[in-house]
Write an enzyme that holds these catalytic residues in place. Structure first.
Site, PDB file in Angstrom:
ATOM      1  N   CYS A  70     137.536 -14.950  -6.851  1.00  0.00           N
ATOM      2  CA  CYS A  70     136.712 -14.291  -5.829  1.00  0.00           C
ATOM      3  C   CYS A  70     137.388 -14.207  -4.463  1.00  0.00           C
ATOM      4  O   CYS A  70     136.884 -13.515  -3.582  1.00  0.00           O
ATOM      5  CB  CYS A  70     135.364 -15.001  -5.716  1.00  0.00           C
ATOM      6  SG  CYS A  70     135.467 -16.765  -5.360  1.00  0.00           S
ATOM      7  N   HIS A  71     138.501 -14.873  -4.244  1.00  0.00           N
ATOM      8  CA  HIS A  71     139.144 -14.910  -2.926  1.00  0.00           C
ATOM      9  C   HIS A  71     140.639 -14.665  -3.095  1.00  0.00           C
ATOM     10  O   HIS A  71     141.400 -15.608  -3.192  1.00  0.00           O
ATOM     11  CB  HIS A  71     138.899 -16.266  -2.281  1.00  0.00           C
ATOM     12  CG  HIS A  71     139.313 -16.351  -0.835  1.00  0.00           C
ATOM     13  ND1 HIS A  71     140.556 -16.745  -0.441  1.00  0.00           N
ATOM     14  CD2 HIS A  71     138.619 -16.101   0.300  1.00  0.00           C
ATOM     15  CE1 HIS A  71     140.621 -16.758   0.889  1.00  0.00           C
ATOM     16  NE2 HIS A  71     139.458 -16.369   1.354  1.00  0.00           N
ATOM     17  N   PHE A  72     141.090 -13.566  -3.114  1.00  0.00           N
ATOM     18  CA  PHE A  72     140.508 -12.232  -3.048  1.00  0.00           C
ATOM     19  C   PHE A  72     140.807 -11.527  -4.370  1.00  0.00           C
ATOM     20  O   PHE A  72     141.901 -11.722  -4.900  1.00  0.00           O
ATOM     21  CB  PHE A  72     141.149 -11.433  -1.904  1.00  0.00           C
ATOM     22  CG  PHE A  72     140.898 -12.034  -0.549  1.00  0.00           C
ATOM     23  CD1 PHE A  72     139.724 -11.766   0.130  1.00  0.00           C
ATOM     24  CD2 PHE A  72     141.825 -12.871   0.046  1.00  0.00           C
ATOM     25  CE1 PHE A  72     139.487 -12.310   1.395  1.00  0.00           C
ATOM     26  CE2 PHE A  72     141.588 -13.413   1.303  1.00  0.00           C
ATOM     27  CZ  PHE A  72     140.427 -13.138   1.981  1.00  0.00           C
TER      28      PHE A  72
END
Length: 169
Positions: A70-72
């Site tokens: 999720c990052h990134f």
């Protein structure tokens, strides 16, 4: 100074997260996935650069860690705040290891420098924390420390004047 060992494996850290290591109502580590280390390799109340205590821990990096998705998306990087949180977690652990009572909470940090990134190809983070103050009075239990995070031996995060307290209320 402490009745606890100076090394802790993953199961020990999970006991701490459940409140079983230092006792209910005392310093706890967070549970996974927020637990930011896999083992503590050394801890003291009188070692380190200033003779006020230190702690060293390691975190194995694998490409399947939760934050990489999720990052990134398409450019996976461990959030720098998680490395800082790992330093705070260990600072509080040291206070509980000393036998000091109360629940831990971060009070702040003086300066943070991020000079590198943790990508999925890294293998291991090493946290190194040296206390500059360790205070226990009737009203205040607090540690002040400086620390680094190394990725595969390269210093990538540096913090000064990190503060963690224990409170029995």
């Amino acid at each position: 100074m402490s009745d606890f060992p100076t090394r802790f494996d993953k199961e020990d850290l999970l006991k701490c997260a459940r409140g079983e290591l230092f006792g209910v109502g005392n310093a706890q580590l967070p549970a996974p996935p927020m637990l930011m280390m896999d083992r503590i390799t050394d801890v003291s109340a009188d070692g380190g650069a200033h003779g006020k205590g230190h702690i060293v821990a390691e975190f194995d990096i694998t490409p399947d860690l939760w934050f990489f998705d999720c990052h990134f998306p398409g450019n996976p990087i461990m959030p720098g705040c998680l490395g800082l949180d790992g330093l705070w977690q260990l600072t509080g652990f040291n206070l509980g290891w000393r036998g000091w009572k109360g629940r831990g909470y971060a009070l702040g940090v003086g300066e943070v420098k991020l000079t590198g990134m943790v990508r999925p190809d890294r293998k291991m983070l090493t946290y190194k924390i040296d206390f500059t103050k360790a205070i226990q009075t009737r009203r205040l239990t607090m540690g002040v420390a400086s620390g680094t995070v190394e990725a595969d031996g390269e210093v990538i995060y540096q913090v000064t004047d990190m503060k963690v307290a224990l409170s029995e209320s």
